[in-house]
Enzyme design. Structure first.
Site, short mmCIF file in Angstrom:
data_model
loop_
_atom_site.label_atom_id
_atom_site.label_comp_id
_atom_site.label_asym_id
_atom_site.label_seq_id
_atom_site.Cartn_x
_atom_site.Cartn_y
_atom_site.Cartn_z
CD GLU A 95 11.71 -67.59 -10.91
OE1 GLU A 95 11.27 -68.56 -11.57
OE2 GLU A 95 11.08 -66.53 -10.77
CD GLU A 136 7.81 -61.71 -10.21
OE1 GLU A 136 8.18 -62.31 -9.19
OE2 GLU A 136 7.14 -62.24 -11.11
#
Ligand SMILES: *[C@@H]1O[C@H](CO)[C@@H](O)[C@H](O)[C@H]1NC(C)=O
Ligand SMILES: *[C@@H]1O[C@H](CO)[C@@H](O)[C@H](O)[C@H]1NC(C)=O
Length: 249
Positions: free
Chosen positions: A139, A144
């Site tokens: 990932e 984020e």
């Protein structure tokens, strides 16, 4: 030193860092101009469905596209069944993902850039990330926001080791430009550079990521890792002037 040795050295020095564009725009800045351009490049929800790791269930009704911008809106909701993993659903929200995989090829890579409007309020969890399509890990969290006033830049290699960097994100009420280049470091690992408003924030090397296909996902999750309770009013998450550019051979 012979001329050919000098030129060979110069070639090595020149090719050590910059990557030469060869494959062009995978997603052009026009992808959010209209529903028609959107449908060419993007799909609704997660690649695996409407639910993931937070309190929001995704629905295309929460995605608005036009004028070069996509806006995801989360709204409080009651009466929804829990996720299959038992997480209570407290919001309907929006998620989109790119219709094609992103795979850093040997000698290649990508540049992702766009202007983001993202909430850092408790219980709001907007993210823009690459998630392994064949396996997880890998990932790469291109950006984020976990409800704490910060933006996080993260890589999770195939060795299951997280590399993380949290940076102050202010003001959250304005658009900020985020750019990430991900490229083949050595034939095996992927090196990612994360820029916020033109300033390099982190350089991370994700183990074993070369040749791994990734989904590209923009989601407005709620609660979960961003804490709770989330807001009782709507939350929006917007992206404009976005492009994904490939340097793959
Ligand atoms: C999701 O959207 C579809 C179509 O827009 C609608 O029919 C459906 O009821 C929505 N689901 C929820 C849970 O609101
Ligand atoms: C869009 O982004 C590009 C960089 O990819 C930048 O050069 C350009 O100024 C931006 N355009 C607008 C209208 O913000």
């Amino acid at each position: 030193m012979s001329f050919s040795l000098v030129s060979a050295l110069l070639f090595c020095l020149a090719s050590a860092n910059p990557i030469v564009p060869r494959n062009g725009y995978k997603i052009p800045t026009t992808s959010f101009d209209s529903l028609s351009t959107f449908n060419t490049y993007w799909a609704y929800d997660y690649p695996w469905g409407t639910d993931h790791n937070g309190a929001a269930r995704m629905n295309s009704s929460q995605v608005a596209v036009g004028g070069g911008q996509v806006t995801l809106t989360a709204k409080p909701v009651t009466g929804q069944p829990a996720t299959s993993g038992g997480i209570a659903i407290n919001y309907l929200s929006g998620t989109i993902y790119a219709k094609e995989y992103f795979t850093v090829a040997t000698g290649g890579g990508y540049e992702f850039t766009g202007d983001f409007l993202a909430s850092t309020t408790l219980g709001t969890w907007p993210a823009f990330w690459l998630s392994g399509a064949n396996t997880w890990p890998p990932e790469i969290d291109l950006a984020e926001w976990k409800g704490d006033g910060l933006v996080s830049f993260n890589s999770l290699g195939l060795n299951d080791v997280w590399i993380t960097k949290d940076v102050t994100y202010s003001p959250a009420s304005s658009f900020h430009t985020i750019k990430i280049d991900v490229k083949d470091a050595d034939g095996t690992n992927v090196v990612s550079n994360f820029y916020l408003d033109g300033v390099l924030q982190s350089t991370q090397t994700g183990q074993g990521m070369v040749g791994q296909p990734f989904w590209l996902i923009m989601d407005l999750q709620m609660e979960g890792s961003s804490g709770s309770p989330g807001p009782t009013t709507t939350t929006t998450y917007a992206l404009k002037n976005f492009s994904a550019y490939s340097y793959n051979p």
